[in-house]
Scaffold this motif. Structure first.
Motif, PDB file in Angstrom:
ATOM      1  N   ALA A 231       0.835  -1.201   0.000  1.00  0.00           N
ATOM      2  CA  ALA A 231       0.000   0.000   0.000  1.00  0.00           C
ATOM      3  C   ALA A 231       0.871   1.254   0.000  1.00  0.00           C
ATOM      4  O   ALA A 231       2.079   1.202   0.253  1.00  0.00           O
ATOM      5  CB  ALA A 231      -0.911   0.012   1.228  1.00  0.00           C
ATOM      6  N   ALA A 232       0.209   2.390  -0.246  1.00  0.00           N
ATOM      7  CA  ALA A 232       0.914   3.666  -0.137  1.00  0.00           C
ATOM      8  C   ALA A 232       1.308   3.938   1.307  1.00  0.00           C
ATOM      9  O   ALA A 232       2.423   4.370   1.587  1.00  0.00           O
ATOM     10  CB  ALA A 232       0.044   4.794  -0.674  1.00  0.00           C
ATOM     11  N   PHE A 233       0.377   3.711   2.241  1.00  0.00           N
ATOM     12  CA  PHE A 233       0.652   3.862   3.664  1.00  0.00           C
ATOM     13  C   PHE A 233       0.531   2.489   4.310  1.00  0.00           C
ATOM     14  O   PHE A 233      -0.574   1.916   4.364  1.00  0.00           O
ATOM     15  CB  PHE A 233      -0.349   4.808   4.335  1.00  0.00           C
ATOM     16  N   VAL A 234       1.640   1.957   4.805  1.00  0.00           N
ATOM     17  CA  VAL A 234       1.629   0.715   5.580  1.00  0.00           C
ATOM     18  C   VAL A 234       1.805   1.127   7.035  1.00  0.00           C
ATOM     19  O   VAL A 234       2.831   1.679   7.420  1.00  0.00           O
ATOM     20  CB  VAL A 234       2.752  -0.233   5.139  1.00  0.00           C
ATOM     21  N   LEU A 235       0.772   0.867   7.846  1.00  0.00           N
ATOM     22  CA  LEU A 235       0.701   1.444   9.187  1.00  0.00           C
ATOM     23  C   LEU A 235       0.781   0.364  10.250  1.00  0.00           C
ATOM     24  O   LEU A 235      -0.118  -0.474  10.378  1.00  0.00           O
ATOM     25  CB  LEU A 235      -0.603   2.233   9.335  1.00  0.00           C
ATOM     26  N   ARG A 236       1.865   0.378  11.019  1.00  0.00           N
ATOM     27  CA  ARG A 236       1.984  -0.533  12.151  1.00  0.00           C
ATOM     28  C   ARG A 236       2.678   0.174  13.314  1.00  0.00           C
ATOM     29  O   ARG A 236       3.612  -0.355  13.931  1.00  0.00           O
ATOM     30  CB  ARG A 236       2.691  -1.841  11.766  1.00  0.00           C
ATOM     31  N   GLY A 237       2.196   1.358  13.614  1.00  0.00           N
ATOM     32  CA  GLY A 237       2.638   2.087  14.790  1.00  0.00           C
ATOM     33  C   GLY A 237       1.673   1.867  15.933  1.00  0.00           C
ATOM     34  O   GLY A 237       0.897   0.909  15.956  1.00  0.00           O
ATOM     35  N   ARG A 238       1.673   2.805  16.890  1.00  0.00           N
ATOM     36  CA  ARG A 238       0.754   2.716  18.024  1.00  0.00           C
ATOM     37  C   ARG A 238      -0.615   3.295  17.696  1.00  0.00           C
ATOM     38  O   ARG A 238      -1.583   3.065  18.427  1.00  0.00           O
ATOM     39  CB  ARG A 238       1.349   3.437  19.229  1.00  0.00           C
ATOM     40  N   GLY A 239      -0.711   4.011  16.582  1.00  0.00           N
ATOM     41  CA  GLY A 239      -1.981   4.566  16.135  1.00  0.00           C
ATOM     42  C   GLY A 239      -1.748   5.504  14.971  1.00  0.00           C
ATOM     43  O   GLY A 239      -0.655   6.056  14.801  1.00  0.00           O
ATOM     44  N   SER A 240      -2.789   5.688  14.150  1.00  0.00           N
ATOM     45  CA  SER A 240      -2.659   6.511  12.947  1.00  0.00           C
ATOM     46  C   SER A 240      -3.962   7.237  12.663  1.00  0.00           C
ATOM     47  O   SER A 240      -5.050   6.699  12.895  1.00  0.00           O
ATOM     48  CB  SER A 240      -2.288   5.657  11.731  1.00  0.00           C
ATOM     49  N   VAL A 241      -3.817   8.463  12.134  1.00  0.00           N
ATOM     50  CA  VAL A 241      -4.944   9.234  11.624  1.00  0.00           C
ATOM     51  C   VAL A 241      -4.582   9.703  10.221  1.00  0.00           C
ATOM     52  O   VAL A 241      -3.468  10.186   9.991  1.00  0.00           O
ATOM     53  CB  VAL A 241      -5.262  10.448  12.520  1.00  0.00           C
ATOM     54  N   VAL A 242      -5.515   9.563   9.288  1.00  0.00           N
ATOM     55  CA  VAL A 242      -5.326  10.035   7.911  1.00  0.00           C
ATOM     56  C   VAL A 242      -6.445  11.016   7.611  1.00  0.00           C
ATOM     57  O   VAL A 242      -7.625  10.665   7.682  1.00  0.00           O
ATOM     58  CB  VAL A 242      -5.332   8.863   6.915  1.00  0.00           C
ATOM     59  N   ASP A 243      -6.079  12.245   7.262  1.00  0.00           N
ATOM     60  CA  ASP A 243      -7.051  13.327   7.146  1.00  0.00           C
ATOM     61  C   ASP A 243      -6.843  14.104   5.847  1.00  0.00           C
ATOM     62  O   ASP A 243      -5.798  14.726   5.649  1.00  0.00           O
ATOM     63  CB  ASP A 243      -6.899  14.272   8.346  1.00  0.00           C
ATOM     64  N   GLY A 244      -7.839  14.034   4.944  1.00  0.00           N
ATOM     65  CA  GLY A 244      -7.856  14.893   3.771  1.00  0.00           C
ATOM     66  C   GLY A 244      -6.987  14.448   2.620  1.00  0.00           C
ATOM     67  O   GLY A 244      -6.653  15.260   1.747  1.00  0.00           O
ATOM     68  N   ILE A 245      -6.613  13.171   2.550  1.00  0.00           N
ATOM     69  CA  ILE A 245      -5.654  12.689   1.550  1.00  0.00           C
ATOM     70  C   ILE A 245      -6.367  11.863   0.483  1.00  0.00           C
ATOM     71  O   ILE A 245      -7.321  11.138   0.764  1.00  0.00           O
ATOM     72  CB  ILE A 245      -4.542  11.878   2.235  1.00  0.00           C
ATOM     73  N   VAL A 246      -5.890  11.959  -0.769  1.00  0.00           N
ATOM     74  CA  VAL A 246      -6.420  11.198  -1.896  1.00  0.00           C
ATOM     75  C   VAL A 246      -5.440  10.081  -2.241  1.00  0.00           C
ATOM     76  O   VAL A 246      -4.234  10.324  -2.383  1.00  0.00           O
ATOM     77  CB  VAL A 246      -6.634  12.104  -3.125  1.00  0.00           C
ATOM     78  N   PHE A 247      -5.959   8.858  -2.403  1.00  0.00           N
ATOM     79  CA  PHE A 247      -5.165   7.698  -2.798  1.00  0.00           C
ATOM     80  C   PHE A 247      -5.747   7.153  -4.104  1.00  0.00           C
ATOM     81  O   PHE A 247      -6.957   6.899  -4.173  1.00  0.00           O
ATOM     82  CB  PHE A 247      -5.221   6.605  -1.726  1.00  0.00           C
ATOM     83  N   ARG A 248      -4.892   6.911  -5.096  1.00  0.00           N
ATOM     84  CA  ARG A 248      -5.453   6.401  -6.359  1.00  0.00           C
ATOM     85  C   ARG A 248      -4.413   5.591  -7.143  1.00  0.00           C
ATOM     86  O   ARG A 248      -3.208   5.814  -7.056  1.00  0.00           O
ATOM     87  CB  ARG A 248      -5.960   7.556  -7.211  1.00  0.00           C
ATOM     88  N   GLY A 249      -4.937   4.598  -7.873  1.00  0.00           N
ATOM     89  CA  GLY A 249      -4.136   3.879  -8.852  1.00  0.00           C
ATOM     90  C   GLY A 249      -3.164   2.866  -8.292  1.00  0.00           C
ATOM     91  O   GLY A 249      -2.037   2.758  -8.787  1.00  0.00           O
ATOM     92  N   PHE A 250      -3.590   2.038  -7.304  1.00  0.00           N
ATOM     93  CA  PHE A 250      -2.663   1.082  -6.694  1.00  0.00           C
ATOM     94  C   PHE A 250      -2.979  -0.338  -7.146  1.00  0.00           C
ATOM     95  O   PHE A 250      -4.128  -0.789  -7.090  1.00  0.00           O
ATOM     96  CB  PHE A 250      -2.722   1.181  -5.167  1.00  0.00           C
TER      97      PHE A 250
END
Length: 309
Positions: free
Chosen positions: A88-107
């Protein structure tokens, strides 16, 4: 030249360069040319990374800390095509994550699970974002540290596939806790389900599911292993080009891991688009625990309930 004036001249270009950096840690003002460098600088801390307007062929792996990824202007920070770890574009394995206002396309990746976000550890909140024209929108969960995933005011369009061994979906999450999906839009699916959850509790409210331009799609909501909670205030339009048109909301088609007693399904509206196959069940239940349903507004050709085995 006075020493102080010389120092100002030396520092000014560095400050200007940092200010122009696309990825800035809000708490420190540090700027970075690559998102992953900004993420690594947070380490185990808590921080907000501000993302400037632009189209980025960039990706990141968050391995610690609590990070908010925030577009400076919602909808103008666009990540496309590039994935990390073939995931993925963002691979998240921290203690927590917030994603706000971002566009993801074409993966797209060989195993069919190319996603905007792969959540592997820690809770996740996604808001005001878009996931477009990819194999998958948001995928993941399943780890003991993932207790709650919240998705709000977010669009999912042109997602899903069943061309590889495993189907992909607009959202596919496993959480032995809570999944909340609110005020979001699902449309133009290209395979699989719009929302596929393996979760103990769900809240799915105020969303729009428009399958009128979908192709080879399956269920609108698939609670694969049961679950309880609330599905209310949603609008569903079943499209004409279904791979599986038999049900809109299906409970425990793959197992009965989670009890479904008390699951409330009420205040929803469902219709068939022109040319859509008739006689689907609005709710299909494999548990024998769902019901009675609340009041739902169903258009012609949709049955309210079906008990399956």
């Amino acid at each position: 030249m006075p020493i102080l004036a010389a120092l100002v001249l030396i520092a000014a270009p560095a400050a200007a360069q940092q200010q122009r950096a696309p990825f800035v840690i809000a708490e420190t003002g540090q700027g970075f040319a690559k998102l992953d460098d900004a993420v690594n600088a947070v380490r185990e801390g808590t921080a907000t990374i501000l993302i400037a307007p632009g189209t980025y062929h960039d990706c990141t792996v968050q391995t610690g800390g609590k990070i908010t990824f925030k577009a400076v202007q919602p909808g103008t920070a666009i990540f496309e095509n590039q994935v990390c770890e073939e995931k993925a574009a963002f691979v998240l394995r921290g203690r927590g994550s917030v994603v706000d206002g971002i566009v993801f396309r074409g993966f797209s990746v060989p195993d069919g699970n190319g996603a905007g976000i792969r959540i592997e550890m820690g809770d996740l909140t996604v808001t005001n974002s878009m996931f477009l024209d990819s194999q998958e929108g948001i995928l993941g969960g399943g780890h003991e540290t993932v207790h709650r995933i919240t998705i709000d005011h977010t669009t999912f369009a042109g997602l899903g596939q069943c061309e590889t061994e495993n189907c992909s979906h607009s959202i596919y999450l496993a959480v032995d806790g809570d999944v909340v999906v609110t005020n979001s839009r699902f449309e133009r699916g290209t395979g699989g389900h719009y929302v596929k959850l393996r979760a103990r509790r769900v809240t799915i409210t105020g969303n729009s599911f428009d399958d009128s331009k979908g192709n080879k799609t399956n269920y609108m909501i698939d609670l694969s292993e049961g679950g309880t909670g609330l599905i209310a205030g949603n609008t569903f339009v079943q499209g004409p080009r279904k791979e599986n048109s038999s049900g809109l909301i299906v409970v425990a088609a793959e197992g009965r891991t989670y009890p479904s007693t008390g699951l409330r399904i009420e205040g929803n509206t469902a219709t068939l688009a022109p040319g859509a196959p008739g006689n689907p069940a609005f709710v299909a239940d494999f548990t024998g625990q769902v019901g009675p349903l609340g009041q739902n507004d169903l258009g012609p050709g949709i049955r309210i309930f079906e008990r399956r085995r």
